[in-house]
Write a protein that holds these residues in place. Structure first.
Motif, mmCIF file in Angstrom:
data_model
loop_
_atom_site.group_PDB
_atom_site.id
_atom_site.type_symbol
_atom_site.label_atom_id
_atom_site.label_comp_id
_atom_site.label_asym_id
_atom_site.label_seq_id
_atom_site.Cartn_x
_atom_site.Cartn_y
_atom_site.Cartn_z
ATOM 1 N N ILE A 25 52.489 -28.077 39.198
ATOM 2 C CA ILE A 25 52.301 -26.978 40.142
ATOM 3 C C ILE A 25 53.353 -25.890 39.925
ATOM 4 O O ILE A 25 53.056 -24.690 40.005
ATOM 5 C CB ILE A 25 52.331 -27.505 41.596
ATOM 6 N N LYS A 26 54.581 -26.284 39.637
ATOM 7 C CA LYS A 26 55.656 -25.308 39.473
ATOM 8 C C LYS A 26 55.573 -24.547 38.154
ATOM 9 O O LYS A 26 56.001 -23.391 38.079
ATOM 10 C CB LYS A 26 57.021 -26.001 39.572
ATOM 11 N N THR A 27 55.043 -25.161 37.110
ATOM 12 C CA THR A 27 55.108 -24.550 35.786
ATOM 13 C C THR A 27 53.801 -23.906 35.335
ATOM 14 O O THR A 27 53.814 -23.083 34.420
ATOM 15 C CB THR A 27 55.523 -25.595 34.733
ATOM 16 N N THR A 28 52.683 -24.266 35.947
ATOM 17 C CA THR A 28 51.421 -23.676 35.529
ATOM 18 C C THR A 28 51.364 -22.210 35.941
ATOM 19 O O THR A 28 52.020 -21.778 36.896
ATOM 20 C CB THR A 28 50.223 -24.430 36.123
ATOM 21 N N SER A 29 50.549 -21.448 35.238
ATOM 22 C CA SER A 29 50.395 -20.029 35.563
ATOM 23 C C SER A 29 49.378 -19.789 36.671
ATOM 24 O O SER A 29 49.177 -18.641 37.086
ATOM 25 C CB SER A 29 49.955 -19.258 34.306
ATOM 26 N N ALA A 30 48.756 -20.841 37.165
ATOM 27 C CA ALA A 30 47.739 -20.694 38.205
ATOM 28 C C ALA A 30 48.349 -20.119 39.482
ATOM 29 O O ALA A 30 49.482 -20.450 39.852
ATOM 30 C CB ALA A 30 47.106 -22.046 38.502
ATOM 31 N N ASN A 31 47.581 -19.278 40.140
ATOM 32 C CA ASN A 31 48.011 -18.649 41.385
ATOM 33 C C ASN A 31 47.533 -19.501 42.565
ATOM 34 O O ASN A 31 46.540 -19.186 43.229
ATOM 35 C CB ASN A 31 47.441 -17.236 41.479
ATOM 36 N N PHE A 32 48.236 -20.590 42.815
ATOM 37 C CA PHE A 32 47.805 -21.514 43.863
ATOM 38 C C PHE A 32 47.996 -20.897 45.247
ATOM 39 O O PHE A 32 49.100 -20.509 45.630
ATOM 40 C CB PHE A 32 48.575 -22.836 43.785
ATOM 41 N N THR A 33 46.894 -20.802 45.973
ATOM 42 C CA THR A 33 46.953 -20.304 47.350
ATOM 43 C C THR A 33 46.563 -21.377 48.358
ATOM 44 O O THR A 33 46.660 -21.150 49.557
ATOM 45 C CB THR A 33 46.022 -19.093 47.521
ATOM 46 N N ALA A 34 46.108 -22.541 47.863
ATOM 47 C CA ALA A 34 45.759 -23.646 48.765
ATOM 48 C C ALA A 34 46.059 -24.965 48.078
ATOM 49 O O ALA A 34 45.897 -25.106 46.853
ATOM 50 C CB ALA A 34 44.298 -23.584 49.173
ATOM 51 N N TYR A 35 46.508 -25.919 48.875
ATOM 52 C CA TYR A 35 46.751 -27.288 48.423
ATOM 53 C C TYR A 35 46.173 -28.212 49.480
ATOM 54 O O TYR A 35 46.497 -28.095 50.673
ATOM 55 C CB TYR A 35 48.248 -27.559 48.254
ATOM 56 N N ILE A 36 45.295 -29.124 49.065
ATOM 57 C CA ILE A 36 44.719 -30.096 49.993
ATOM 58 C C ILE A 36 44.880 -31.482 49.406
ATOM 59 O O ILE A 36 44.505 -31.733 48.255
ATOM 60 C CB ILE A 36 43.231 -29.838 50.273
ATOM 61 N N THR A 37 45.439 -32.379 50.195
ATOM 62 C CA THR A 37 45.577 -33.771 49.786
ATOM 63 C C THR A 37 44.742 -34.624 50.732
ATOM 64 O O THR A 37 44.868 -34.526 51.958
ATOM 65 C CB THR A 37 47.053 -34.207 49.766
ATOM 66 N N TYR A 38 43.863 -35.439 50.155
ATOM 67 C CA TYR A 38 42.929 -36.255 50.947
ATOM 68 C C TYR A 38 43.446 -37.684 51.086
ATOM 69 O O TYR A 38 43.828 -38.321 50.107
ATOM 70 C CB TYR A 38 41.538 -36.246 50.309
ATOM 71 N N HIS A 39 43.451 -38.136 52.331
ATOM 72 C CA HIS A 39 43.908 -39.482 52.682
ATOM 73 C C HIS A 39 42.861 -40.124 53.594
ATOM 74 O O HIS A 39 41.820 -39.554 53.870
ATOM 75 C CB HIS A 39 45.248 -39.413 53.426
ATOM 76 N N SER A 40 43.159 -41.317 54.088
ATOM 77 C CA SER A 40 42.384 -41.939 55.161
ATOM 78 C C SER A 40 43.332 -42.876 55.921
ATOM 79 O O SER A 40 44.358 -43.306 55.374
ATOM 80 C CB SER A 40 41.187 -42.724 54.597
ATOM 81 N N TYR A 41 43.039 -43.155 57.223
ATOM 82 C CA TYR A 41 41.853 -42.761 57.935
ATOM 83 C C TYR A 41 42.255 -42.146 59.267
ATOM 84 O O TYR A 41 43.445 -42.031 59.558
ATOM 85 C CB TYR A 41 40.941 -43.981 58.182
ATOM 86 N N GLY A 42 41.268 -41.733 60.097
ATOM 87 C CA GLY A 42 41.570 -41.217 61.412
ATOM 88 C C GLY A 42 40.855 -39.933 61.780
ATOM 89 O O GLY A 42 40.769 -39.562 62.939
#
Length: 493
Positions: free
Chosen positions: A365-382
């Motif tokens: 994430i720190k080194t790529t040239s991508a312009n990250f504007t969102a980060y989503i991490t999927y877990h469970s449960y609830g």
């Protein structure tokens, strides 16, 4: 968001997720009027707070603890160390058996409920799975059922038995495919379906298949190796436009949360296979997917212990294995809701980014040239849609934006499938947990950072049958579409 094993004698380790009743007001991490810091500008504290017993206080608690094999148990139980460190999950000869273990849902409206639960946990009689301000899900070992029942009745604490026999649920969770599905796999060129939970080989094979089939928009990259040498693979879907925003989505940080990689791979399939027909909102984004952050742990849940949580890196001089990768990221690392005890299921690691899996994600994430504007991490449960901060009862300066988008995503999920998701800051809705990946992503200047705890709300818990995969993934994709519209709206504005 648990282990009894032939080679490990009689240790039980259950994953634990919980909640915290909070009484202090929300605060901002930055002073009022200050703008959001530039990417990489936030200094990372290196605190070493000790893990607090989550149930001693009736006003502050977290159920993320090492459960049956907790800190107290490792001192008082006569646990023999394994004769050697097992390098590969495939070498394990037998699976952990959870026969007779029960899941109870315990209302916590009575003042003494959490205190009693804490005492039982420290006596190694129960484990906690999930909860919030109104209830706690607990696992009760077979030989403790009579004792715990008697104590609850004596203390006038109500409970409902949700799962009578956990092993029976595990046995029924992931049945083999029927003949028609197997034949369809052979014709498709890959083995992935969303009618079954798949092994890592199938998932990675599916990513490679898409890259070969759609080379104009799909590419695959290995960004690192796990401790046991497995690939950490990212798939990108992009039409290459320079104006595209970028979104990073991961799953499988916690090994036993199988619905997470299944949902992320469903997203991949939907976008890659239907890219030409997709809306501009979807096509104007560079999508980065990492379905399994924790490949060693994920494989271990298939071969040896269905309820394993951490990675599989051994700790020198210790009989305990693994670090909680979602306590190992380098923003506010070492704070509340994490443990310095290597035997804990929320062990934070020896230092921030001590684990190859979390370091690989952060470095990319720190080194790529991508312009990250969102980060989503999927877990469970609830069924929670959570935004920072997790490390403390605090919110970032732009929390209103996150809350509005989160509620719009939750409404789309409800409209698509009927599931109700609770939206809010993770430290308030659930419990403080320092060192999480979503907090770290937010600290890097990625505006829309969310942790999404998928279905269900406790009837199956972590052992969600395969019949739910498609419905959970489809409604989650409806929420993802809302996010893509928001990102494109920001681009126009």
């Amino acid at each position: 968001m648990p282990v009894a094993m032939k080679v490990w004698v009689s240790t039980l380790v259950f994953l634990v997720v919980g909640s915290e009743a909070l009484t202090v007001p929300l605060i901002n991490d930055l002073e009022p009027g200050k703008g959001w810091p530039q990417r990489n500008s936030v200094k990372q504290p290196n605190t070493h707070s000790e893990e607090v017993d989550p149930f001693v206080s009736t006003t502050e608690f977290t159920t993320e603890d090492p459960s049956f094999n907790n800190e107290e148990a490792t001192v008082t139980n006569n646990v023999a160390a394994p004769p050697k460190i097992i390098a590969r999950a495939e070498e394990i000869e037998s699976k952990v058996d959870y026969s007779g273990t029960q899941l109870w849902k315990v209302p916590t409206d009575k003042n003494n409920a959490r205190v009693v639960i804490g005492r039982l946990r420290r006596r190694n009689l129960i484990s906690t799975w999930s909860g919030n301000q109104t209830y706690i899900d607990i696992l009760v070992k077979p030989n403790a059922i009579e004792n715990v029942t008697r104590i609850f009745k004596r203390e006038s604490i109500d409970f409902n038995i949700v799962i009578e026999d956990l092993q029976k649920r595990i046995n029924e969770e992931n049945p083999p495919l029927d003949e028609n599905e197997v034949e369809l796999q052979d014709r498709r060129g890959h083995r992935m379906t969303w009618k079954q939970y798949h092994r890592l080989e199938d998932i990675h094979g599916f990513l490679d298949y898409l890259a070969k089939t759609y080379p104009a928009i799909v590419s695959v990259k290995t960004i690192g190796k796990s401790y046991e040498g497995r690939d950490i693979k990212i798939l990108r879907i992009s039409d290459g436009k320079a104006t595209n925003k970028a979104v990073f989505i991961d799953g499988g940080i916690h090994a036993r949360e199988w619905i997470s990689p299944a949902t992320v791979t469903f997203f991949i399939n939907q976008i890659a296979e239907n890219f030409d027909e997709e809306s501009d909102d979807v096509k104007n984004i560079d999508w980065y997917f990492l379905p399994v952050v924790n490949p060693d742990g994920y494989e271990f849940t298939h071969t040896s212990d269905r309820l394993w949580r951490k990675n599989r890196k051994p700790l020198l001089g210790r009989q305990c294995i693994g670090t909680d990768l979602n306590r190992n990221f380098g923003y506010r690392w070492g704070g509340r809701g994490s443990s310095s005890n290597p035997c804990s299921d929320i062990y934070r690691g020896s230092r921030m980014f001590s684990e190859p899996e979390s370091k690989a994600v952060a470095d990319f994430i720190k080194t790529t040239s991508a312009n990250f504007t969102a980060y989503i991490t999927y877990h469970s449960y609830g069924q929670y849609l959570l935004y920072p901060w997790g490390y403390e009862n605090a919110v970032p300066p732009d929390y209103i934006d996150l809350d509005e988008v989160g509620k719009s995503m939750a409404e789309a999920i409800r409209s698509a499938g009927g599931s109700q998701y609770t939206v809010g800051a993770s430290s308030k809705v659930l419990y403080p947990a320092a060192g999480g990946s979503d907090d770290w992503a937010k600290s890097q200047g990625i505006k829309y950072s969310f942790t999404i705890e998928l279905s269900d709300t406790g009837h199956y818990g972590f052992i969600l049958p395969t019949s739910f995969i498609e419905s959970v993934a489809k409604e989650s994709f409806a929420g993802l579409r809302v996010l893509s519209r928001q990102l494109n709206k920001n681009l126009i504005n």
